[in-house]
Design a protein around this motif. Structure first.
Motif, mmCIF file in Angstrom:
data_model
loop_
_atom_site.group_PDB
_atom_site.id
_atom_site.type_symbol
_atom_site.label_atom_id
_atom_site.label_comp_id
_atom_site.label_asym_id
_atom_site.label_seq_id
_atom_site.Cartn_x
_atom_site.Cartn_y
_atom_site.Cartn_z
ATOM 1 N N GLY A 68 2.979 12.335 -2.411
ATOM 2 C CA GLY A 68 2.071 12.144 -3.545
ATOM 3 C C GLY A 68 1.062 13.265 -3.769
ATOM 4 O O GLY A 68 1.412 14.447 -3.833
ATOM 5 N N GLY A 99 -1.424 14.384 -1.858
ATOM 6 C CA GLY A 99 -1.594 15.314 -0.741
ATOM 7 C C GLY A 99 -0.500 16.368 -0.713
ATOM 8 O O GLY A 99 -0.774 17.559 -0.492
ATOM 9 N N ASP A 117 0.287 13.719 8.714
ATOM 10 C CA ASP A 117 0.738 12.431 8.167
ATOM 11 C C ASP A 117 1.383 11.613 9.280
ATOM 12 O O ASP A 117 1.555 12.087 10.417
ATOM 13 N N LEU A 118 1.745 10.391 8.912
ATOM 14 C CA LEU A 118 2.374 9.487 9.887
ATOM 15 C C LEU A 118 3.729 10.004 10.333
ATOM 16 O O LEU A 118 4.184 9.723 11.442
ATOM 17 N N LEU A 127 -4.197 7.845 11.368
ATOM 18 C CA LEU A 127 -5.654 7.809 11.159
ATOM 19 C C LEU A 127 -6.200 6.388 11.070
ATOM 20 O O LEU A 127 -7.353 6.199 10.693
ATOM 21 N N SER A 142 -6.430 13.271 1.963
ATOM 22 C CA SER A 142 -5.710 12.500 0.938
ATOM 23 C C SER A 142 -4.994 11.291 1.531
ATOM 24 O O SER A 142 -4.452 10.482 0.778
ATOM 25 N N VAL A 176 -8.007 3.128 7.183
ATOM 26 C CA VAL A 176 -7.414 4.402 6.745
ATOM 27 C C VAL A 176 -8.277 5.052 5.656
ATOM 28 O O VAL A 176 -8.632 6.228 5.744
ATOM 29 N N SER A 201 -11.513 8.160 -5.637
ATOM 30 C CA SER A 201 -10.768 7.486 -6.710
ATOM 31 C C SER A 201 -11.726 7.196 -7.851
ATOM 32 O O SER A 201 -12.936 7.036 -7.622
ATOM 33 N N PRO A 255 -9.338 10.710 -8.535
ATOM 34 C CA PRO A 255 -8.148 10.586 -9.381
ATOM 35 C C PRO A 255 -8.167 9.262 -10.143
ATOM 36 O O PRO A 255 -8.595 8.228 -9.619
ATOM 37 N N GLY A 256 -7.690 9.309 -11.375
ATOM 38 C CA GLY A 256 -7.371 8.073 -12.065
ATOM 39 C C GLY A 256 -5.948 7.696 -11.710
ATOM 40 O O GLY A 256 -5.357 8.246 -10.763
ATOM 41 N N THR A 311 -2.411 7.770 -11.023
ATOM 42 C CA THR A 311 -1.557 8.942 -10.822
ATOM 43 C C THR A 311 -0.206 8.484 -10.305
ATOM 44 O O THR A 311 -0.152 7.713 -9.327
ATOM 45 N N THR A 321 2.570 8.210 -8.127
ATOM 46 C CA THR A 321 2.957 8.579 -6.755
ATOM 47 C C THR A 321 3.639 7.354 -6.142
ATOM 48 O O THR A 321 3.565 6.250 -6.712
ATOM 49 N N SER A 327 1.136 4.399 -6.130
ATOM 50 C CA SER A 327 0.832 3.705 -7.385
ATOM 51 C C SER A 327 2.070 3.015 -7.949
ATOM 52 O O SER A 327 1.966 1.960 -8.578
HETATM 53 N N1 LIG Z 1 -1.976 7.361 -6.953
HETATM 54 C C1 LIG Z 1 -3.087 6.979 -7.561
HETATM 55 O O1 LIG Z 1 -3.065 6.437 -8.685
HETATM 56 C C2 LIG Z 1 -4.422 7.219 -6.897
HETATM 57 C C3 LIG Z 1 -5.578 7.023 -7.674
HETATM 58 C C4 LIG Z 1 -6.820 7.233 -7.084
HETATM 59 C C5 LIG Z 1 -6.894 7.639 -5.764
HETATM 60 N N2 LIG Z 1 -5.758 7.817 -5.030
HETATM 61 C C6 LIG Z 1 -5.901 8.240 -3.636
HETATM 62 O O2 LIG Z 1 -5.162 9.423 -3.422
HETATM 63 C C7 LIG Z 1 -4.773 9.489 -2.052
HETATM 64 C C8 LIG Z 1 -3.294 9.798 -1.978
HETATM 65 O O3 LIG Z 1 -2.586 8.731 -2.555
HETATM 66 P P1 LIG Z 1 -1.121 8.893 -3.158
HETATM 67 O O4 LIG Z 1 -1.115 8.161 -4.426
HETATM 68 O O5 LIG Z 1 -0.718 10.320 -3.094
HETATM 69 O O6 LIG Z 1 -0.302 7.993 -2.113
HETATM 70 P P2 LIG Z 1 0.991 8.291 -1.236
HETATM 71 O O7 LIG Z 1 1.366 6.987 -0.628
HETATM 72 O O8 LIG Z 1 1.994 9.027 -2.020
HETATM 73 O O9 LIG Z 1 0.417 9.256 -0.110
HETATM 74 C C9 LIG Z 1 -0.483 8.799 0.871
HETATM 75 C C10 LIG Z 1 -0.102 9.418 2.193
HETATM 76 O O10 LIG Z 1 -1.035 8.951 3.181
HETATM 77 C C11 LIG Z 1 -0.314 8.727 4.364
HETATM 78 N N3 LIG Z 1 -0.967 7.778 5.250
HETATM 79 C C12 LIG Z 1 -1.124 6.441 5.043
HETATM 80 N N4 LIG Z 1 -1.665 5.872 6.130
HETATM 81 C C13 LIG Z 1 -1.857 6.861 7.046
HETATM 82 C C14 LIG Z 1 -2.357 6.890 8.374
HETATM 83 N N5 LIG Z 1 -2.737 5.773 9.007
HETATM 84 N N6 LIG Z 1 -2.432 8.077 9.012
HETATM 85 C C15 LIG Z 1 -1.995 9.218 8.402
HETATM 86 N N7 LIG Z 1 -1.506 9.253 7.151
HETATM 87 C C16 LIG Z 1 -1.423 8.080 6.477
HETATM 88 C C17 LIG Z 1 1.027 8.157 3.892
HETATM 89 O O11 LIG Z 1 2.019 8.253 4.907
HETATM 90 C C18 LIG Z 1 1.308 9.002 2.672
HETATM 91 O O12 LIG Z 1 2.085 10.146 2.984
HETATM 92 C C19 LIG Z 1 -5.147 8.149 -1.435
HETATM 93 O O13 LIG Z 1 -6.359 8.298 -0.714
HETATM 94 C C20 LIG Z 1 -5.354 7.250 -2.636
HETATM 95 O O14 LIG Z 1 -6.269 6.216 -2.374
HETATM 96 C C21 LIG Z 1 -4.527 7.611 -5.571
#
Ligand SMILES: NC(=O)c1ccc[n+]([C@@H]2O[C@H](COP(=O)([O-])OP(=O)(O)OC[C@H]3O[C@@H](n4cnc5c(N)ncnc54)[C@H](O)[C@@H]3O)[C@@H](O)[C@H]2O)c1
Length: 253
Positions: free
Chosen positions: A12, A14, A32-33, A42, A69, A85, A113, A179-180, A182, A184, A187
């Protein structure tokens, strides 16, 4: 060109940030995990301490910037995991890396967010900011997932603001993006949720700019905020949300 570590860098937002920083000429290590340069969890204090040690080792002490991220969504049933997390996995990692970040006069970007200002449980946010994990986790159990999620993001953003001066004095420039919606894996899972999916689709249709965000939109903002072009920007929360926050809170700064 420097070395950057991106938590949640396997997916996503990150991953898009890591790809963009590589295009900018930097060396990027994803944490990452799984499927990452640094494999770490984390979600616990021990995991976060180990992650900080592994970052120091993997970068050989040369760290130009950190992006946090890693996060989980509000649709998960485990309120403790969202709390651990999204909040502690962000702030405890930055704290543990603070000496390394200061030695390198590094830049930090927290992925918050645009849900950070949304209604939540104020006691929950206060317990997070107090660092009281047990009390925060106990409160989270009585809350709705969306409230827990937005509460962790509000606390991350306020923690950033509270620590901006101390960080700046130590040579660390810290900012956040909000971010709004997004597209991924996180979402899309929420969009597919049998209970909340329809409401989320209706919410997306109200984004003023007329489309959902893409991870690359966040990466452009991150690339700028982490760079020398943003050297006087410090303690800022930049909404990258197609105008959604302005639509919802037109009179709030
Ligand atoms: N996608 C959206 O609409 C949106 C909107 C606002 C904020 N965000 C924020 O953006 C960030 C990224 O989200 P994304 O949409 O890319 O999601 P995503 O699920 O694509 O990516 C999140 C990543 O975090 C990793 N992760 C989760 N738990 C973990 C842990 N315990 N230790 C290490 N890594 C861990 C996951 O394995 C994953 O690769 C998040 O913090 C999310 O809250 C996302």
């Amino acid at each position: 060109m420097g070395t950057f570590v991106i938590t949640g860098g396997a997916s996503g937002i990150g991953k898009a940030i890591a790809d963009k920083l590589r295009d900018d000429g930097h060396n990027c290590l994803s944490l990452d995990l799984q499927t990452a340069d640094i494999v770490a969890d984390l979600s616990s204090p021990a995991g976060r301490q180990q992650a900080a040690k592994d970052i120091e080792a993997a970068t050989a002490g040369e760290l130009s910037g950190l992006v946090t991220s890693a996060g989980v969504g509000s649709h998960l049933p485990d309120m403790g995991l969202i709390t651990e997390v999204n909040y502690f996995g962000t702030v405890e990692l930055v704290e543990a890396l603070r000496p390394l970040l200061a030695r390198n006069r590094a830049s930090v970007l927290l992925v918050s967010s645009n849900s950070a200002p949304m209604p939540t449980n104020d006691d929950f946010v206060d317990r997070l900011l107090d660092g009281d994990r047990e009390a925060a986790r106990a409160l989270a159990e009585s809350m709705h997932g969306q409230q827990v999620y937005s509460g962790t993001k509000q606390a991350v953003t306020r923690w950033m603001r509270r620590h901006t001066v101390a960080c700046a004095e130590a040579g660390i420039r810290i900012n956040a993006i909000g971010p709004g919606y997004t597209r991924t894996p996180l979402s899309l899972a929420a969009e597919d949720h049998p209970q909340y999916g329809e409401a989320i689709k209706q919410f997306i249709a109200t984004i003023p700019i007329g489309r959902p965000g893409q991870p690359e939109d966040m990466a452009e903002a991150a690339s700028f905020l982490l760079s020398e072009r943003a050297s006087f920007i410090c303690g800022a929360m930049l909404y990258v949300d197609g105008g959604h926050d302005a639509m919802m809170r037109p009179d709030a700064l």
